[in-house]
Design a protein around this motif. Structure first.
Motif, PDB file in Angstrom:
ATOM      1  N   PRO A  49      43.252  64.793  39.224  1.00  0.00           N
ATOM      2  CA  PRO A  49      42.243  63.916  39.815  1.00  0.00           C
ATOM      3  C   PRO A  49      42.879  62.626  40.331  1.00  0.00           C
ATOM      4  CG  PRO A  49      42.065  63.928  37.430  1.00  0.00           C
ATOM      5  CD  PRO A  49      43.091  64.949  37.786  1.00  0.00           C
ATOM      6  N   ILE A  50      42.318  62.117  41.440  1.00  0.00           N
ATOM      7  CA  ILE A  50      42.810  60.827  41.953  1.00  0.00           C
ATOM      8  C   ILE A  50      42.245  59.740  41.045  1.00  0.00           C
ATOM      9  CG2 ILE A  50      42.726  59.232  43.910  1.00  0.00           C
ATOM     10  CD1 ILE A  50      42.181  61.805  45.624  1.00  0.00           C
ATOM     11  N   LYS A  51      43.128  58.918  40.544  1.00  0.00           N
ATOM     12  CA  LYS A  51      42.667  57.837  39.661  1.00  0.00           C
ATOM     13  C   LYS A  51      42.127  56.678  40.495  1.00  0.00           C
ATOM     14  CE  LYS A  51      44.003  58.860  35.281  1.00  0.00           C
ATOM     15  NZ  LYS A  51      43.281  58.546  34.053  1.00  0.00           N
ATOM     16  N   LEU A  52      41.018  56.125  40.065  1.00  0.00           N
ATOM     17  CA  LEU A  52      40.406  54.999  40.771  1.00  0.00           C
ATOM     18  C   LEU A  52      40.889  53.687  40.168  1.00  0.00           C
ATOM     19  CD1 LEU A  52      36.765  56.373  40.732  1.00  0.00           C
ATOM     20  CD2 LEU A  52      38.366  56.451  42.646  1.00  0.00           C
ATOM     21  N   ARG A  53      40.875  52.648  40.966  1.00  0.00           N
ATOM     22  CA  ARG A  53      41.284  51.344  40.455  1.00  0.00           C
ATOM     23  C   ARG A  53      40.115  50.671  39.729  1.00  0.00           C
ATOM     24  NH1 ARG A  53      45.276  48.083  44.312  1.00  0.00           N
ATOM     25  NH2 ARG A  53      47.093  49.310  43.798  1.00  0.00           N
ATOM     26  N   PRO A  54      40.429  49.928  38.664  1.00  0.00           N
ATOM     27  CA  PRO A  54      39.339  49.221  37.979  1.00  0.00           C
ATOM     28  C   PRO A  54      38.751  48.094  38.836  1.00  0.00           C
ATOM     29  CG  PRO A  54      41.455  48.853  36.855  1.00  0.00           C
ATOM     30  CD  PRO A  54      41.731  49.742  38.026  1.00  0.00           C
ATOM     31  N   ARG A  55      37.535  47.708  38.504  1.00  0.00           N
ATOM     32  CA  ARG A  55      36.849  46.651  39.262  1.00  0.00           C
ATOM     33  C   ARG A  55      36.308  45.564  38.332  1.00  0.00           C
ATOM     34  NH1 ARG A  55      33.332  49.722  43.991  1.00  0.00           N
ATOM     35  NH2 ARG A  55      35.147  50.409  45.159  1.00  0.00           N
ATOM     36  N   PHE A  56      36.263  44.362  38.862  1.00  0.00           N
ATOM     37  CA  PHE A  56      35.652  43.237  38.163  1.00  0.00           C
ATOM     38  C   PHE A  56      34.517  42.677  38.982  1.00  0.00           C
ATOM     39  CE2 PHE A  56      39.818  42.827  36.134  1.00  0.00           C
ATOM     40  CZ  PHE A  56      39.386  42.745  34.825  1.00  0.00           C
ATOM     41  N   ILE A  57      33.511  42.198  38.280  1.00  0.00           N
ATOM     42  CA  ILE A  57      32.486  41.399  38.956  1.00  0.00           C
ATOM     43  C   ILE A  57      32.646  39.963  38.461  1.00  0.00           C
ATOM     44  CG2 ILE A  57      30.738  42.127  37.241  1.00  0.00           C
ATOM     45  CD1 ILE A  57      28.671  41.809  39.555  1.00  0.00           C
ATOM     46  N   VAL A  58      32.757  39.025  39.390  1.00  0.00           N
ATOM     47  CA  VAL A  58      32.850  37.599  39.054  1.00  0.00           C
ATOM     48  C   VAL A  58      31.481  36.996  39.361  1.00  0.00           C
ATOM     49  CG1 VAL A  58      34.097  35.444  39.398  1.00  0.00           C
ATOM     50  CG2 VAL A  58      35.292  37.631  39.697  1.00  0.00           C
ATOM     51  N   PHE A  59      30.906  36.300  38.363  1.00  0.00           N
ATOM     52  CA  PHE A  59      29.503  35.894  38.440  1.00  0.00           C
ATOM     53  C   PHE A  59      29.302  34.475  38.972  1.00  0.00           C
ATOM     54  CE2 PHE A  59      29.565  39.042  34.939  1.00  0.00           C
ATOM     55  CZ  PHE A  59      28.620  39.927  35.413  1.00  0.00           C
ATOM     56  N   ASN A  60      28.167  34.321  39.607  1.00  0.00           N
ATOM     57  CA  ASN A  60      27.590  32.996  39.852  1.00  0.00           C
ATOM     58  C   ASN A  60      28.458  32.101  40.740  1.00  0.00           C
ATOM     59  OD1 ASN A  60      25.218  31.693  39.364  1.00  0.00           O
ATOM     60  ND2 ASN A  60      25.981  30.586  37.564  1.00  0.00           N
ATOM     61  N   ILE A  61      28.752  32.611  41.916  1.00  0.00           N
ATOM     62  CA  ILE A  61      29.602  31.899  42.874  1.00  0.00           C
ATOM     63  C   ILE A  61      28.696  31.304  43.952  1.00  0.00           C
ATOM     64  CG2 ILE A  61      31.438  32.222  44.590  1.00  0.00           C
ATOM     65  CD1 ILE A  61      32.175  34.760  42.801  1.00  0.00           C
ATOM     66  N   ASP A  62      28.985  30.090  44.358  1.00  0.00           N
ATOM     67  CA  ASP A  62      28.189  29.445  45.403  1.00  0.00           C
ATOM     68  C   ASP A  62      28.146  30.332  46.661  1.00  0.00           C
ATOM     69  OD1 ASP A  62      27.464  26.187  46.078  1.00  0.00           O
ATOM     70  OD2 ASP A  62      27.595  27.636  47.731  1.00  0.00           O
ATOM     71  N   SER A  63      26.957  30.569  47.174  1.00  0.00           N
ATOM     72  CA  SER A  63      26.785  31.492  48.314  1.00  0.00           C
ATOM     73  C   SER A  63      27.576  31.094  49.547  1.00  0.00           C
ATOM     74  CB  SER A  63      25.312  31.573  48.717  1.00  0.00           C
ATOM     75  OG  SER A  63      24.554  31.980  47.641  1.00  0.00           O
ATOM     76  N   SER A  64      27.890  29.794  49.661  1.00  0.00           N
ATOM     77  CA  SER A  64      28.578  29.337  50.877  1.00  0.00           C
ATOM     78  C   SER A  64      30.072  29.676  50.854  1.00  0.00           C
ATOM     79  CB  SER A  64      28.398  27.824  51.042  1.00  0.00           C
ATOM     80  OG  SER A  64      29.038  27.166  49.962  1.00  0.00           O
ATOM     81  N   ILE A  65      30.593  30.117  49.685  1.00  0.00           N
ATOM     82  CA  ILE A  65      32.038  30.359  49.600  1.00  0.00           C
ATOM     83  C   ILE A  65      32.380  31.716  50.213  1.00  0.00           C
ATOM     84  CG2 ILE A  65      33.990  30.677  48.008  1.00  0.00           C
ATOM     85  CD1 ILE A  65      32.645  28.723  46.120  1.00  0.00           C
ATOM     86  N   ASN A  66      33.327  31.711  51.114  1.00  0.00           N
ATOM     87  CA  ASN A  66      33.793  32.951  51.741  1.00  0.00           C
ATOM     88  C   ASN A  66      34.566  33.776  50.696  1.00  0.00           C
ATOM     89  OD1 ASN A  66      36.155  34.439  52.990  1.00  0.00           O
ATOM     90  ND2 ASN A  66      34.902  34.018  54.789  1.00  0.00           N
ATOM     91  N   PRO A  67      34.293  35.109  50.605  1.00  0.00           N
ATOM     92  CA  PRO A  67      34.957  35.908  49.562  1.00  0.00           C
ATOM     93  C   PRO A  67      36.476  35.890  49.659  1.00  0.00           C
ATOM     94  CG  PRO A  67      33.610  37.295  51.015  1.00  0.00           C
ATOM     95  CD  PRO A  67      33.301  35.880  51.359  1.00  0.00           C
ATOM     96  N   ASN A  68      37.019  35.821  50.872  1.00  0.00           N
ATOM     97  CA  ASN A  68      38.485  35.797  50.989  1.00  0.00           C
ATOM     98  C   ASN A  68      39.056  34.450  50.557  1.00  0.00           C
ATOM     99  OD1 ASN A  68      39.010  38.478  51.789  1.00  0.00           O
ATOM    100  ND2 ASN A  68      38.101  37.987  53.782  1.00  0.00           N
ATOM    101  N   THR A  69      38.293  33.383  50.798  1.00  0.00           N
ATOM    102  CA  THR A  69      38.707  32.067  50.294  1.00  0.00           C
ATOM    103  C   THR A  69      38.673  32.078  48.772  1.00  0.00           C
ATOM    104  OG1 THR A  69      37.602  31.124  52.215  1.00  0.00           O
ATOM    105  CG2 THR A  69      38.220  29.581  50.471  1.00  0.00           C
ATOM    106  N   PHE A  70      37.629  32.706  48.217  1.00  0.00           N
ATOM    107  CA  PHE A  70      37.512  32.791  46.767  1.00  0.00           C
ATOM    108  C   PHE A  70      38.689  33.590  46.184  1.00  0.00           C
ATOM    109  CE2 PHE A  70      35.973  34.343  42.707  1.00  0.00           C
ATOM    110  CZ  PHE A  70      35.388  33.209  42.173  1.00  0.00           C
ATOM    111  N   ARG A  71      39.044  34.682  46.875  1.00  0.00           N
ATOM    112  CA  ARG A  71      40.172  35.510  46.430  1.00  0.00           C
ATOM    113  C   ARG A  71      41.475  34.698  46.444  1.00  0.00           C
ATOM    114  NH1 ARG A  71      44.408  37.680  48.258  1.00  0.00           N
ATOM    115  NH2 ARG A  71      45.220  39.673  47.507  1.00  0.00           N
ATOM    116  N   THR A  72      41.662  33.917  47.506  1.00  0.00           N
ATOM    117  CA  THR A  72      42.864  33.078  47.594  1.00  0.00           C
ATOM    118  C   THR A  72      42.912  32.105  46.419  1.00  0.00           C
ATOM    119  OG1 THR A  72      42.746  33.258  49.977  1.00  0.00           O
ATOM    120  CG2 THR A  72      44.137  31.501  49.123  1.00  0.00           C
TER     121      THR A  72
END
Ligand SMILES: [Zn+2]
Ligand SMILES: [Zn+2]
Ligand SMILES: [Zn+2]
Length: 231
Positions: A49-72
């Motif tokens: 079977p192809i193994k899937l990568r684990p995932r995280f959910i990060v909570f309660n982030i200001d809606s105006s923040i761009n996800p890629n900026t948050f990742r950086t």
């Protein structure tokens, strides 16, 4: 032909083929060797079977923040995560945003990680980005239809009738006359499972979304087996 192996599941794929999932690496090798030595080897595919990568959910982030900026921010403001990423830019990937229920100002963001970054996240109770700290937790890809409550199904493809996740009645859970009475909970999935498997003794006095539901627990353990935790 008897192989003496453990079979975890037999499924029909979307294409109508049949898939057989065996329970261990040694059983996989027995199946692989006996099929390659047989006349039907060209008609059957045997693969890990192809193994899937684990995932995280990060909570309660200001809606105006761009996800890629948050990742950086995650990569620059958390030493453990930064060193686990190294030069592999794909080891922390933005997946999607989820709106926070009842909020116009905040959202949650899901990221997919390599096993090393997964472990780096877990060295911390909270993660930093945008010079604030955030709560996070692992999120699994549990599929459950919000219309009929069946597992491994989503509502877009649902042909079943509406089923209350609390009492199994033919109404939406939000219209359930008994939703405030815990004793009236009746899991539609476990009820159907017990009918189809007369030897099954699953308790049914929980909702179909309950973390105590034995079928939900089984689904989560199956999903965990498919995840690449690097071990
Ligand atoms: Zn459904
Ligand atoms: Zn109900
Ligand atoms: Zn159940």
């Amino acid at each position: 032909m008897s192989l003496g192996i453990g079979v975890t599941a037999i499924r029909t794929t979307i294409n109508g083929d049949m898939s057989v999932i065996v329970s261990s690496a040694s059983d996989f090798n027995i199946v692989k060797n006996s099929i390659s030595a047989s006349a039907i080897s060209s008609k059957i595919e045997v693969s890990l079977p192809i193994k899937l990568r684990p995932r995280f959910i990060v909570f309660n982030i200001d809606s105006s923040i761009n996800p890629n900026t948050f990742r950086t921010g995650l990569t620059s403001q958390n030493a453990d995560i930064r060193s686990a990423i190294g030069s592999a830019d794909t080891s922390l990937k933005f997946v999607r945003e989820i709106s926070k229920r009842g909020s116009d100002t905040h959202k949650h963001i899901i990221f997919e990680t390599s096993p090393a970054v997964f472990n780096a996240f877990h060295k911390n109770k909270r993660v930093f980005s945008d010079h604030s700290s955030y709560r996070f937790e692992e999120t699994l890809r549990v599929r459950q239809c919000f219309k009929c409550g069946k597992l491994s199904q989503i509502a877009e493809n649902c042909r079943s009738s509406i089923t209350c996740s609390h009492c199994s009645g033919s109404h939406d859970q939000k219209d359930c006359p008994d939703k405030s009475k815990p004793d009236s909970a009746n899991c539609s999935n476990c009820s159907v499972y017990n009918q189809r498997n007369p030897k099954s003794t699953h308790a049914v006095n929980h909702t179909s979304y309950s973390p105590q539901c034995p079928l939900c627990i089984r689904q989560i353990s199956f999903l965990r087996q498919r995840l690449d935790y690097g071990c």
